[in-house]
Design a protein around this motif. Structure first.
Motif, PDB file in Angstrom:
ATOM      1  N   GLU A  84      -0.566  11.611 -11.714  1.00 29.75           N
ATOM      2  CA  GLU A  84       0.505  12.497 -12.166  1.00 29.75           C
ATOM      3  C   GLU A  84       1.902  11.948 -11.896  1.00 29.75           C
ATOM      4  OE1 GLU A  84      -3.060  15.177 -11.306  1.00 29.75           O
ATOM      5  OE2 GLU A  84      -2.180  13.322 -10.504  1.00 29.75           O
ATOM      6  N   ILE A  85       2.030  11.010 -10.992  1.00 28.94           N
ATOM      7  CA  ILE A  85       3.378  10.500 -10.649  1.00 28.94           C
ATOM      8  C   ILE A  85       3.374   9.024 -10.301  1.00 28.94           C
ATOM      9  CG2 ILE A  85       3.155  11.157  -8.221  1.00 28.94           C
ATOM     10  CD1 ILE A  85       6.371  11.807  -8.928  1.00 28.94           C
ATOM     11  N   SER A  86       2.243   8.360 -10.332  1.00 31.69           N
ATOM     12  CA  SER A  86       2.122   6.972  -9.917  1.00 31.69           C
ATOM     13  C   SER A  86       2.483   6.843  -8.444  1.00 31.69           C
ATOM     14  CB  SER A  86       2.967   6.056 -10.801  1.00 31.69           C
ATOM     15  OG  SER A  86       2.572   4.702 -10.588  1.00 31.69           O
ATOM     16  N   THR A  87       2.925   5.672  -8.020  1.00 36.43           N
ATOM     17  CA  THR A  87       3.136   5.421  -6.599  1.00 36.43           C
ATOM     18  C   THR A  87       4.571   5.730  -6.201  1.00 36.43           C
ATOM     19  OG1 THR A  87       3.370   3.109  -7.254  1.00 36.43           O
ATOM     20  CG2 THR A  87       1.299   3.746  -6.275  1.00 36.43           C
ATOM     21  N   TYR A  88       4.737   6.589  -5.230  1.00 37.48           N
ATOM     22  CA  TYR A  88       6.069   7.052  -4.859  1.00 37.48           C
ATOM     23  C   TYR A  88       6.324   6.999  -3.355  1.00 37.48           C
ATOM     24  CZ  TYR A  88       3.436  11.341  -3.935  1.00 37.48           C
ATOM     25  OH  TYR A  88       2.517  12.247  -3.474  1.00 37.48           O
ATOM     26  N   ILE A  89       5.276   6.699  -2.592  1.00 32.06           N
ATOM     27  CA  ILE A  89       5.385   6.454  -1.154  1.00 32.06           C
ATOM     28  C   ILE A  89       4.970   5.005  -0.935  1.00 32.06           C
ATOM     29  CG2 ILE A  89       4.509   7.068   1.134  1.00 32.06           C
ATOM     30  CD1 ILE A  89       5.860   9.447  -0.032  1.00 32.06           C
ATOM     31  N   SER A  90       5.736   4.224  -0.188  1.00 32.52           N
ATOM     32  CA  SER A  90       5.339   2.835  -0.004  1.00 32.52           C
ATOM     33  C   SER A  90       6.064   2.191   1.161  1.00 32.52           C
ATOM     34  CB  SER A  90       5.615   2.015  -1.278  1.00 32.52           C
ATOM     35  OG  SER A  90       7.008   1.890  -1.503  1.00 32.52           O
ATOM     36  N   SER A  91       5.511   1.077   1.599  1.00 28.56           N
ATOM     37  CA  SER A  91       6.271   0.094   2.362  1.00 28.56           C
ATOM     38  C   SER A  91       6.732  -0.948   1.350  1.00 28.56           C
ATOM     39  CB  SER A  91       5.407  -0.536   3.459  1.00 28.56           C
ATOM     40  OG  SER A  91       4.227  -1.099   2.915  1.00 28.56           O
TER      41      SER A  91
ATOM     42  N   ASP B  16      11.842  -1.673  -7.176  1.00 24.52           N
ATOM     43  CA  ASP B  16      12.801  -2.201  -6.201  1.00 24.52           C
ATOM     44  C   ASP B  16      12.274  -2.188  -4.775  1.00 24.52           C
ATOM     45  OD1 ASP B  16      14.635  -2.569  -8.256  1.00 24.52           O
ATOM     46  OD2 ASP B  16      15.638  -0.647  -7.905  1.00 24.52           O
ATOM     47  N   HIS B  17      11.577  -1.122  -4.399  1.00 20.45           N
ATOM     48  CA  HIS B  17      11.315  -0.894  -2.980  1.00 20.45           C
ATOM     49  C   HIS B  17       9.866  -1.088  -2.557  1.00 20.45           C
ATOM     50  CE1 HIS B  17      15.418   0.501  -2.555  1.00 20.45           C
ATOM     51  NE2 HIS B  17      15.243   1.283  -3.605  1.00 20.45           N
ATOM     52  N   TRP B  18       8.933  -1.200  -3.498  1.00 21.69           N
ATOM     53  CA  TRP B  18       7.548  -1.529  -3.149  1.00 21.69           C
ATOM     54  C   TRP B  18       7.216  -2.942  -3.618  1.00 21.69           C
ATOM     55  CZ3 TRP B  18       2.797   0.024  -6.468  1.00 21.69           C
ATOM     56  CH2 TRP B  18       1.621  -0.476  -5.882  1.00 21.69           C
ATOM     57  N   VAL B  19       7.336  -3.181  -4.918  1.00 22.20           N
ATOM     58  CA  VAL B  19       6.949  -4.470  -5.471  1.00 22.20           C
ATOM     59  C   VAL B  19       8.052  -5.509  -5.262  1.00 22.20           C
ATOM     60  CG1 VAL B  19       6.024  -5.630  -7.506  1.00 22.20           C
ATOM     61  CG2 VAL B  19       5.609  -3.191  -7.188  1.00 22.20           C
ATOM     62  N   GLY B  20       9.307  -5.088  -5.351  1.00 20.64           N
ATOM     63  CA  GLY B  20      10.410  -6.017  -5.166  1.00 20.64           C
ATOM     64  C   GLY B  20      10.533  -7.021  -6.297  1.00 20.64           C
TER      65      GLY B  20
ATOM     66  N   GLU C 224       1.690  -1.488   1.136  1.00 18.65           N
ATOM     67  CA  GLU C 224       0.832  -0.422   0.617  1.00 18.65           C
ATOM     68  C   GLU C 224       1.662   0.629  -0.111  1.00 18.65           C
ATOM     69  OE1 GLU C 224      -2.466   2.855   2.282  1.00 18.65           O
ATOM     70  OE2 GLU C 224      -1.319   1.614   3.687  1.00 18.65           O
ATOM     71  N   ALA C 225       1.031   1.318  -1.063  1.00 12.94           N
ATOM     72  CA  ALA C 225       1.671   2.454  -1.721  1.00 12.94           C
ATOM     73  C   ALA C 225       0.658   3.568  -1.913  1.00 12.94           C
ATOM     74  CB  ALA C 225       2.260   2.045  -3.071  1.00 12.94           C
ATOM     75  N   LEU C 226       1.173   4.795  -1.928  1.00 12.52           N
ATOM     76  CA  LEU C 226       0.356   5.991  -2.169  1.00 12.52           C
ATOM     77  C   LEU C 226       0.864   6.652  -3.436  1.00 12.52           C
ATOM     78  CD1 LEU C 226      -1.663   8.223  -1.184  1.00 12.52           C
ATOM     79  CD2 LEU C 226       0.277   9.261  -0.005  1.00 12.52           C
ATOM     80  N   GLY C 227      -0.044   7.020  -4.313  1.00 12.88           N
ATOM     81  CA  GLY C 227       0.361   7.687  -5.539  1.00 12.88           C
ATOM     82  C   GLY C 227      -0.803   8.416  -6.173  1.00 12.88           C
ATOM     83  N   MET C 228      -0.589   8.855  -7.394  1.00 12.09           N
ATOM     84  CA  MET C 228      -1.623   9.564  -8.142  1.00 12.09           C
ATOM     85  C   MET C 228      -1.305   9.457  -9.628  1.00 12.09           C
ATOM     86  SD  MET C 228      -0.476  13.482  -7.241  1.00 12.09           S
ATOM     87  CE  MET C 228      -0.253  13.106  -5.514  1.00 12.09           C
TER      88      MET C 228
ATOM     89  N   PRO D 219       8.806   7.761   1.519  1.00  5.99           N
ATOM     90  CA  PRO D 219       9.235   8.039   0.141  1.00  5.99           C
ATOM     91  C   PRO D 219      10.282   6.999  -0.278  1.00  5.99           C
ATOM     92  CG  PRO D 219       9.184  10.060   1.435  1.00  5.99           C
ATOM     93  CD  PRO D 219       8.969   8.939   2.404  1.00  5.99           C
ATOM     94  N   GLN D 220      10.082   6.426  -1.462  1.00  7.26           N
ATOM     95  CA  GLN D 220      11.027   5.413  -1.924  1.00  7.26           C
ATOM     96  C   GLN D 220      12.414   6.032  -2.112  1.00  7.26           C
ATOM     97  OE1 GLN D 220       8.683   4.650  -5.314  1.00  7.26           O
ATOM     98  NE2 GLN D 220       7.229   3.371  -4.223  1.00  7.26           N
ATOM     99  N   PRO D 221      13.479   5.287  -1.837  1.00  2.19           N
ATOM    100  CA  PRO D 221      14.835   5.815  -2.006  1.00  2.19           C
ATOM    101  C   PRO D 221      15.032   6.426  -3.387  1.00  2.19           C
ATOM    102  CG  PRO D 221      14.929   3.721  -0.867  1.00  2.19           C
ATOM    103  CD  PRO D 221      13.488   3.917  -1.284  1.00  2.19           C
ATOM    104  N   GLY D 222      15.628   7.624  -3.398  1.00  4.64           N
ATOM    105  CA  GLY D 222      15.831   8.341  -4.652  1.00  4.64           C
ATOM    106  C   GLY D 222      14.765   9.372  -4.946  1.00  4.64           C
TER     107      GLY D 222
END
Length: 508
Positions: free
Chosen positions: A311-318, A192-196, A305-309, A332-335
């Motif tokens: 262990e959790i994939s991408t969870y910080i993004s624009s 919802d919030h990175w890829v849309g 952009e997104a930041l992840g790893m 941090p993505q909502p939620g």
């Protein structure tokens, strides 16, 4: 019962991505695979049928729920079908790179205790390493796809294991990151919030099948909303991507920053109609501000952009709901439950503006189940209720994250700890620099200095003194590199990430 953050207790990742699509939009194209002069298409009905056929066939061959199925194949459709087929059967998919050597593949087979190995795309496996494991070749996979399908999908729990990913460990051997079926549901904030993503989208992804970036953003995420995926398995040529965007009407494009830079250099963007492209997504390494500016100027399209790893994939993004702030990967993505913890001491979240270790709460459904047979490393990354992956960062007053490197990448200079990417950002702004990596360079047995490893722009002359002077104007004395080495290319993983630990060796 479930809520917005957590899936139902009984949940299967493959069913989540495919079952409703097969029922609601059976004739819609799910996957377009473009090769060197070839194009193949699969509808959602065909993917669902093949996946359930593979699932039934694997169980019919004697595999039991929880058994690992290693995929050692090239970048073709069967890779995706086997990945989802294993999960559909309640087995554990183990994606691996076709670039692995036989000894590397043998380690994964042995360490995971894989019960079956799918072989294709020119990959091989030694008979000694295979042992008594089930071997699936192209004919065997075709027979599974054509066989009687499961009537549905395995009735797995959300916490049952679904995928085992091998990544770098603190030892010389890769470690397995085990994810549950719930991880697919845990991707919803990034959808919802990175890829849309929406049902009407066409996602063109530049990664290969074995990469979790591709399996997630390229396949699981689009299919979870009924969108179409376009993948490419032809020759590696950065100029091909604008053509593919135009020809297949891509509304979204995903790649690593390095490829965006190569497209700007080698791809003829004005020659192609990119009017349907809504935005680009990038992850895997930090997005330089100059590249962000160059891409948006050349295309008129946002780049998120997104930041992840692993262990959790991408969870910080624009993204569409999170405005870009150049130099930051976003919020941090909502939620998400994200905090900055002290490097040492009690795991109490720090206030805005203070630097520490980036952490994610245990309750996050996208978080791994754990490390495969590595309890000592698992214990190191959990601090109370928080998973801490080693990223150093801070959150500003607006909630944007500022990445400051890896805790274990930190260099020591004049008694200070220095993050490599802080130096890299400065060197990257010099007009002669095309790419740069920074790491410690041993100069004596007991002495190391900060070194910039530079790939020059075409036609630029190697001038180490000029680059050192550039840094002297922009960095505190203890942060400045003391050496500059010039390389033809930076050492990278198969997925494009700079390998800082190999920079010194690459420089000779």
């Amino acid at each position: 019962m479930s809520d917005d953050r957590h899936p139902p207790a009984r949940f299967n990742a493959a069913r989540y991505c495919l079952a409703d699509n097969a029922r609601l939009r059976p004739d819609k194209t799910a996957l377009i695979l473009v090769g060197d002069g070839t194009v193949s298409r699969l509808t959602f009905a065909e993917v669902d049928r093949a996946v359930r056929g593979i699932a039934a066939g694997l169980l019919g061959l004697g595999l039991k729920p929880g058994d690992r199925v290693m995929i050692r194949m090239g970048n073709d459709a069967d890779y995706a079908l086997l990945h989802f087929g294993a999960m559909a059967a309640g087995l554990v998919a183990l994606p691996s790179s076709p670039q692995l050597t036989e000894p590397e593949a043998a380690f994964l087979m042995e360490n995971s205790g894989a019960a079956a190995v799918a072989i294709g795309g020119g990959c091989t496996v030694s008979p000694a390493a295979l042992g008594g494991r089930l071997r699936l070749d192209a004919d065997g996979i075709a027979a599974l796809k054509a066989g009687p399908p499961l009537p549905g999908y395995a009735d797995t729990a959300a916490d049952d294991p679904a995928m085992l990913i091998y990544t770098s460990g603190t030892t010389s051997r890769p470690k397995g990151v085990l994810h549950g079926h719930r991880a697919a549901y845990g991707r919803r904030p990034m959808v919802d919030h990175w890829v849309g993503l929406t049902e009407t989208d066409v996602m063109l992804h530049a990664g290969t099948m074995n990469w979790t970036y591709t399996l997630g953003v390229g396949l699981s995420d689009p299919w979870s909303v009924g969108a179409t995926t376009v993948l490419y398995n032809g020759p590696r040529d950065p100029s091909v991507w604008p053509r593919l965007m135009a020809e297949y009407g891509a509304t979204l494009f995903a790649a690593v920053p390095t490829l965006y830079r190569q497209i700007l250099k080698y791809g003829d963007l004005p020659a192609h109609d990119l009017s349907r492209l809504r935005h680009g997504c990038t992850a895997g390494e930090p997005l330089p501000v100059d590249l962000l500016d160059a891409w948006t100027a050349a295309t008129g399209k946002p780049l998120y952009e997104a930041l992840g790893m692993s262990e959790i994939s991408t969870y910080i993004s624009s993204g569409p709901t999170i405005p870009v702030r150049p130099g930051s990967p976003g919020k941090p993505q909502p939620g998400r439950r994200v905090a900055i913890l002290p490097v040492e001491g009690a795991p109490v979240p720090l206030p805005a503006g203070e630097s520490g270790l980036l952490a994610v709460h245990r309750s996050e459904p996208g978080l791994m189940l754990g490390y495969w047979h590595r309890p000592e490393e698992e214990a190191e990354v959990f601090r109370g209720d928080w998973f801490v992956g080693g990223d150093l960062a801070r959150l500003d007053a607006d909630g944007y994250l500022w990445f400051e490197g890896r805790n274990n990448d930190l260099m020591k200079a004049m008694g200070y700890r220095v993050a490599p990417n802080e130096v890299e950002v400065v060197l990257a702004t010099h007009p002669s620099v095309a790419e740069v990596g920074v790491a410690e360079l041993p100069v004596r047995a007991d002495v190391s200095v900060i070194c910039g490893f530079v790939v020059l722009q075409p036609g630029a002359a190697p001038d180490a003194d000029a680059l050192l002077a550039w840094c002297a104007e922009r960095l505190a004395a203890y942060k400045r590199p003391r050496e500059i080495r010039f390389l033809d290319a930076l050492p990278r993983t198969a997925n494009g990430k700079v390998q800082r630990k190999r920079l010194a060796a690459a420089a000779g």
